[in-house]
Scaffold this motif. Structure first.
Motif, mmCIF file in Angstrom:
data_model
loop_
_atom_site.group_PDB
_atom_site.id
_atom_site.type_symbol
_atom_site.label_atom_id
_atom_site.label_comp_id
_atom_site.label_asym_id
_atom_site.label_seq_id
_atom_site.Cartn_x
_atom_site.Cartn_y
_atom_site.Cartn_z
ATOM 1 N N ASP A 94 0.409 4.238 -2.581
ATOM 2 C CA ASP A 94 0.278 5.616 -2.100
ATOM 3 C C ASP A 94 1.302 6.522 -2.771
ATOM 4 O O ASP A 94 0.986 7.643 -3.165
ATOM 5 C CB ASP A 94 0.452 5.686 -0.588
ATOM 6 N N ILE A 133 0.267 7.180 -6.417
ATOM 7 C CA ILE A 133 -0.860 8.116 -6.492
ATOM 8 C C ILE A 133 -0.386 9.535 -6.185
ATOM 9 O O ILE A 133 -0.750 10.487 -6.890
ATOM 10 C CB ILE A 133 -1.990 7.679 -5.532
ATOM 11 N N ALA A 134 0.436 9.687 -5.162
ATOM 12 C CA ALA A 134 0.948 11.010 -4.815
ATOM 13 C C ALA A 134 1.786 11.578 -5.957
ATOM 14 O O ALA A 134 1.686 12.767 -6.277
ATOM 15 C CB ALA A 134 1.778 10.931 -3.538
ATOM 16 N N SER A 186 0.831 -1.208 0.000
ATOM 17 C CA SER A 186 0.000 0.000 0.000
ATOM 18 C C SER A 186 0.866 1.261 0.000
ATOM 19 O O SER A 186 0.461 2.289 -0.528
ATOM 20 C CB SER A 186 -0.964 0.004 1.176
ATOM 21 N N GLU A 187 2.056 1.198 0.591
ATOM 22 C CA GLU A 187 2.954 2.356 0.554
ATOM 23 C C GLU A 187 3.391 2.643 -0.875
ATOM 24 O O GLU A 187 3.507 3.801 -1.268
ATOM 25 C CB GLU A 187 4.178 2.104 1.440
#
Length: 53
Positions: A6, A9-10, A2-3
């Motif tokens: 994330d 996406i960022a 998930s990191e």
């Protein structure tokens, strides 16, 4: 995992914001230079001229 998602996406969001901010800065410069023929369609997006200052 998930990191990593994330981070992706960022990164993508940052790329979108860079394009938007650059376009607005260019439009502001054109307005300041009285080159209004190039920014007639963009006025509705420039509702807050203090953004980025």
């Amino acid at each position: 995992m998930s990191e990593w998602i994330d981070g992706c996406i960022a990164h993508d969001f940052n790329n979108l914001l860079t394009g938007i901010i650059t376009s607005l800065e260019l439009s502001q410069k054109r307005v300041a230079d009285q080159r209004l023929d190039k920014v007639q369609g963009c006025r509705r997006f420039m509702v807050c001229p203090s953004i980025g200052r």
